[in-house]
Scaffold this active site. Structure first.
Site, short mmCIF file in Angstrom:
data_model
loop_
_atom_site.label_atom_id
_atom_site.label_comp_id
_atom_site.label_asym_id
_atom_site.label_seq_id
_atom_site.Cartn_x
_atom_site.Cartn_y
_atom_site.Cartn_z
N HIS A 94 5.88 -0.88 14.15
CA HIS A 94 7.31 -0.99 14.40
C HIS A 94 7.84 0.15 15.28
CE1 HIS A 94 7.86 1.75 10.80
NE2 HIS A 94 8.84 2.20 11.56
N ASP A 124 1.55 -2.99 9.53
CA ASP A 124 2.40 -2.10 10.33
C ASP A 124 1.62 -0.89 10.88
OD1 ASP A 124 4.57 -1.01 11.55
OD2 ASP A 124 5.62 -0.43 9.72
N SER A 200 8.06 7.79 10.60
CA SER A 200 7.17 6.64 10.66
C SER A 200 6.01 6.87 11.61
CB SER A 200 7.94 5.40 11.13
OG SER A 200 8.88 5.02 10.15
#
Length: 376
Positions: A94, A124, A200
């Protein structure tokens, strides 16, 4: 009578001599025999002592060098880490969704170009290849070992744009599962180390071994609960992409482009970070990294050996004040530092006012000069 008396004396001498000989013989030989192993003695192999793990601060410092900030053209950003010697950076899908090329900013503020060579539409994770990082020794990985409940960990990344931020915590849950947009999170770690947008793709590191055990990926809207994908769950997928890069990248859902809103770092932000990183490198006696932050003119005026020698007596450096301002095209950073240093009087403490000038060289921020003033 006289013969009997002489015989008696001789017998007495012989008996005393025999007794003394027996006493010293027993004293000299029996204890040695008692120390020898018996016929049923079994030698037990003493296991080698385990290597003492690095101090937490050293693990953090060494790991930070291999953690990068990833920026997209729309201003969004995330994190990543070098996982092999091909220059491949692991991040979240993402973070780089629907982008073939991204900007990669290293710990010493170099801006490099990375190509997305692998991305998943349901797990992911993604891989960004950065040619300039090829040959660099990567982070150590826990490829087969999975962290356990209660293990102490550190999360590294660039939350809210603050590069190389570190938070600590534990594995507070295992086997968690949920969906976010098109991604399925299965068998993931729940962690207590606070993470935020920008974290992230950063590594989750075991504080005991210094190995990457997970990829920080998501956080709850409320509280400080975060989630990290176990590295052992996806390592084969990552290695497949590194071995055979994807020829075309899949399109990922519209809601997963980038990693939230973010503003690009200003020159003042980068200058402040570089000066702090410069002092941090000196504190860890990593003079090679500190020297690499200098501009080409400064490096031409001072050899690495002389630069290193100038800081050898500095045992610790603490920053008391730091002020940054734009001066023309360059940035001035004024610091007040307290230095614990060796001198003829032994170990002493001194205060200095240090003024740095920083500017761009080939689009990279560098420390151009330093002026040090004794405040005592």
């Amino acid at each position: 009578m006289k013969k009997r008396w002489i015989l008696s004396i001789l017998l007495t001498v012989v008996m005393l001599g025999g007794g003394l000989y027996g006493y010293f013989f027993i004293k000299g030989t029996i204890p040695q025999q008692l120390t020898e192993p018996s016929s049923i003695y079994i030698k037990i192999e003493t296991p080698e002592k385990e290597k003492v793990p690095q101090a937490l601060k050293e693990i953090i410092f060494e790991s930070q060098k291999l953690v990068v900030k990833i920026e997209l053209p729309d201003g969004s950003f995330g994190s990543g880490f070098l996982y092999n010697d091909k220059g491949d950076v692991v991040t979240n899908a993402h973070v780089v969704a629907n982008n073939k090329e991204v900007k990669v900013i290293t710990a010493d503020s170099k801006e490099l170009t990375g190509q997305v060579i692998g991305v998943s539409i349901d797990t992911d994770v993604a891989i960004v290849r950065v040619p300039e990082l090829e040959g660099t020794e990567p982070l150590r990985l826990a490829k087969t070992r999975k962290a356990e409940l209660g293990d102490e960990v550190i999360a590294l990344g660039s939350p809210l744009g603050f590069q190389n931020t570190v938070t600590t915590g534990i594995i507070s849950g295992v086997g968690r599962g949920f969906d976010i947009d098109s991604f399925k999170y299965e068998d993931v770690f729940q962690i207590s180390a606070p993470i935020a947008p920008g974290n992230s793709g950063g590594p989750l590191i075991d504080t005991t071994t210094g190995e990457v055990v997970g990829i920080n990926s998501a956080t709850m809207d409320q509280g400080v609960i975060g989630f990290s994908i176990p590295l052992s769950n996806v390592i084969s997928l990552l290695e497949d992409w590194s071995e055979t890069p994807m020829q075309s990248l899949p399109k990922i859902g519209a809601n997963t482009s980038g990693n939230g809103n973010g503003a690009e770092s200003t020159n003042e932000d980068i200058a402040t970070y570089l000066v702090s990183y410069f002092y941090e490198s000196l504190n860890y006696r990593d003079y090679v990294t500190a020297y690499s932050l200098l501009g080409s003119n400064w490096q031409s005026e001072i050899t690495y050996e002389n630069f290193r020698e100038g800081y050898l007596d500095f045992l610790t450096i603490e920053t008391d004040e730091l002020l940054t301002k734009q001066v023309g095209r360059n940035v001035e950073v004024v610091t007040v530092i307290t230095v614990q240093q060796r001198s003829d009087r032994g170990v002493t403490y001194k205060k200095y006012k240090v003024t740095f000038e920083l500017g761009l060289e080939n689009d990279q921020m560098k420390i151009l000069s330093e002026e040090r003033e004794d405040m005592e």
